[in-house]
Design an enzyme around this catalytic site. Structure first.
Site, mmCIF file in Angstrom:
data_model
loop_
_atom_site.group_PDB
_atom_site.id
_atom_site.type_symbol
_atom_site.label_atom_id
_atom_site.label_comp_id
_atom_site.label_asym_id
_atom_site.label_seq_id
_atom_site.Cartn_x
_atom_site.Cartn_y
_atom_site.Cartn_z
ATOM 1 N N LYS A 6 -9.019 37.010 -0.906
ATOM 2 C CA LYS A 6 -7.814 37.499 0.071
ATOM 3 C C LYS A 6 -7.186 38.870 -0.461
ATOM 4 O O LYS A 6 -6.779 38.929 -1.752
ATOM 5 C CB LYS A 6 -6.822 36.481 -0.060
ATOM 6 C CG LYS A 6 -5.576 36.762 0.763
ATOM 7 C CD LYS A 6 -4.651 35.606 1.249
ATOM 8 C CE LYS A 6 -3.491 35.330 0.249
ATOM 9 N NZ LYS A 6 -2.506 36.616 0.096
ATOM 10 N N ASP A 30 -5.238 39.999 4.613
ATOM 11 C CA ASP A 30 -4.001 39.435 4.739
ATOM 12 C C ASP A 30 -2.990 40.492 4.951
ATOM 13 O O ASP A 30 -2.075 40.631 4.116
ATOM 14 C CB ASP A 30 -3.667 38.299 3.494
ATOM 15 C CG ASP A 30 -2.231 37.620 3.746
ATOM 16 O OD1 ASP A 30 -2.078 37.673 4.854
ATOM 17 O OD2 ASP A 30 -1.844 37.439 2.546
ATOM 18 N N LYS A 69 -0.956 40.508 8.042
ATOM 19 C CA LYS A 69 -0.035 39.860 8.863
ATOM 20 C C LYS A 69 0.639 41.184 9.781
ATOM 21 O O LYS A 69 1.706 41.475 9.840
ATOM 22 C CB LYS A 69 1.228 39.403 8.127
ATOM 23 C CG LYS A 69 0.551 38.429 7.011
ATOM 24 C CD LYS A 69 1.884 37.714 6.421
ATOM 25 C CE LYS A 69 1.454 36.578 5.423
ATOM 26 N NZ LYS A 69 0.625 36.940 4.200
ATOM 27 N N ASP A 124 3.301 44.124 15.971
ATOM 28 C CA ASP A 124 3.688 45.583 16.320
ATOM 29 C C ASP A 124 3.575 45.251 17.992
ATOM 30 O O ASP A 124 3.232 44.200 18.316
ATOM 31 C CB ASP A 124 2.678 46.367 15.600
ATOM 32 C CG ASP A 124 3.365 47.693 15.691
ATOM 33 O OD1 ASP A 124 4.396 48.274 16.700
ATOM 34 O OD2 ASP A 124 3.321 48.595 14.605
ATOM 35 N N THR A 126 6.589 30.522 4.933
ATOM 36 C CA THR A 126 6.750 29.459 4.237
ATOM 37 C C THR A 126 8.321 29.807 3.358
ATOM 38 O O THR A 126 8.975 28.890 2.733
ATOM 39 C CB THR A 126 5.886 28.733 3.343
ATOM 40 O OG1 THR A 126 5.378 29.664 2.491
ATOM 41 C CG2 THR A 126 5.064 27.777 4.033
ATOM 42 N N ARG A 151 -2.826 31.603 -8.547
ATOM 43 C CA ARG A 151 -2.730 31.476 -10.210
ATOM 44 C C ARG A 151 -3.470 30.055 -10.855
ATOM 45 O O ARG A 151 -3.693 30.136 -12.161
ATOM 46 C CB ARG A 151 -1.165 31.279 -10.285
ATOM 47 C CG ARG A 151 -0.644 32.957 -10.208
ATOM 48 C CD ARG A 151 1.006 32.989 -10.029
ATOM 49 N NE ARG A 151 1.266 32.338 -8.566
ATOM 50 C CZ ARG A 151 2.367 32.202 -8.272
ATOM 51 N NH1 ARG A 151 3.437 32.301 -9.015
ATOM 52 N NH2 ARG A 151 2.468 31.693 -7.153
HETATM 53 O O1 C5P Z 1 -0.984 31.869 -7.087
HETATM 54 P P1 C5P Z 1 -0.760 31.118 -5.816
HETATM 55 O O2 C5P Z 1 -1.829 30.076 -5.527
HETATM 56 O O3 C5P Z 1 0.621 30.673 -5.482
HETATM 57 O O4 C5P Z 1 -1.111 32.411 -4.497
HETATM 58 C C1 C5P Z 1 -1.021 32.128 -3.425
HETATM 59 C C2 C5P Z 1 -1.206 33.217 -2.550
HETATM 60 O O5 C5P Z 1 -1.082 32.664 -1.003
HETATM 61 C C3 C5P Z 1 -0.365 34.165 -2.711
HETATM 62 O O6 C5P Z 1 -1.169 35.691 -2.398
HETATM 63 C C4 C5P Z 1 0.777 34.116 -1.689
HETATM 64 O O7 C5P Z 1 1.256 35.260 -1.626
HETATM 65 C C5 C5P Z 1 0.049 33.452 -0.561
HETATM 66 N N1 C5P Z 1 0.964 32.707 0.276
HETATM 67 C C6 C5P Z 1 1.741 31.762 -0.240
HETATM 68 N N2 C5P Z 1 2.791 30.987 0.726
HETATM 69 C C7 C5P Z 1 2.532 31.416 2.001
HETATM 70 C C8 C5P Z 1 1.772 32.305 2.494
HETATM 71 C C9 C5P Z 1 1.167 33.249 1.411
HETATM 72 O O8 C5P Z 1 1.807 31.348 -1.289
HETATM 73 N N3 C5P Z 1 3.222 30.805 2.776
#
Ligand code: C5P
Length: 243
Positions: A36, A63, A65, A68, A127, A218
């Site tokens: 992503k 990603d 998003k 517009d 979220t 992560r």
């Molecule tokens: O490190 P982690 O597993 O939390 O990363 C989740 C990824 O998904 C990040 O790039 C974060 O910006 C993205 N994301 C999220 N929650 C959302 C939409 C996108 O954690 N609702």
């Protein structure tokens, strides 16, 4: 079976430098099918980062998003198709016309160019938003009601699915039926820390709730052995798909 699971594991390339992104792709591409690329990395590195992922045998979830006027989003979407990304997304709050025009122009471009059509995903309500956030912008409805409403709107426009919290997956699956992708971040395997994610599920729970692919950052990048962590998640996805 491993290949199917690999296509459902999306690693969030949340880094700000090309070299760091490339190191992750080289390290993980045997276990991770999609990478992503978000606003930070794309703004810094541009389309070269997409080409780099593809050169190493990975696919890209772009990603950005988009949100517009319909013409602008549709034209940006066609550029995403030209880059050969596998998935890109827009905000469903941009409305039905914006999404319909995007689908129409993407379909027209991909059939005339003879290229595979990317998966088109819509973001419903971020979220990070709460009922209060919605009220601030004049929406007096619950987050759940808006998520379902916007997921149905995306489906009506011809979108392939949505990005959503695993906690919303059951609601969306019920409202939009089986033939609709639900890509979920906020996933934490039992071996990983929560970080700043508050409402999380395990990969097994997310797939049982109806998720079709998982975005994970992560739990892999912060692991002492990221390749091994991605392998464990892949095995968990594989066994969840088999049940
Ligand atoms: O490190 P982690 O597993 O939390 O990363 C989740 C990824 O998904 C990040 O790039 C974060 O910006 C993205 N994301 C999220 N929650 C959302 C939409 C996108 O954690 N609702």
């Amino acid at each position: 079976m491993k290949q199917e699971a690999r296509q459902r594991l999306i690693f969030a390339l949340d880094v700000d430098e090309f070299a760091a992104a490339e190191a992750w792709v080289k390290k993980l591409h045997t276990n991770v099918g999609l990478f992503k690329v978000g606003k930070q990395l794309f703004t810094r590195c541009g389309p070269d980062v997409v080409r780099m992922v593809q050169a190493h045998g990975g696919d890209v979830f772009l990603d950005l998003k988009y949100h517009d006027i319909p013409n602008t989003v549709a034209k940006a979407a066609v550029e995403a198709c030209k880059l050969g990304v596998k998935i890109f997304n827009v905000h469903a709050l941009g409305g039905l016309e914006m999404m319909r025009k995007t689908v129409a122009e993407v379909d027209a471009y991909c059939s005339s160019a003879g290229v595979a059509r990317p998966m088109l995903l819509a973001v419903t309500i971020l979220t990070s938003s709460t009922a209060e956030t919605l009220q601030e912008v004049g929406i007096d409805r619950s987050v759940e009601e808006m998520v379902v409403r916007l997921a149905k709107l995306a489906k009506a426009a011809g979108f392939d699915g949505v990005v959503a919290s695993p906690k919303e997956a059951v609601l969306i699956r019920t409202a939009c039926g089986d033939n609709f992708a639900i890509v979920t971040p906020g996933v934490r395997p039992t071996f990983a820390a929560l970080d700043d994610q508050k409402r999380v599920t395990t990969p097994t729970e997310a797939i049982a709730a109806g998720a079709t692919a998982l975005v994970i950052g992560r739990p892999i990048s912060a692991a002492s052995n990221p390749l091994e962590a991605s392998g464990k998640i892949l095995a968990e996805i594989e066994s969840a798909l088999a049940t």
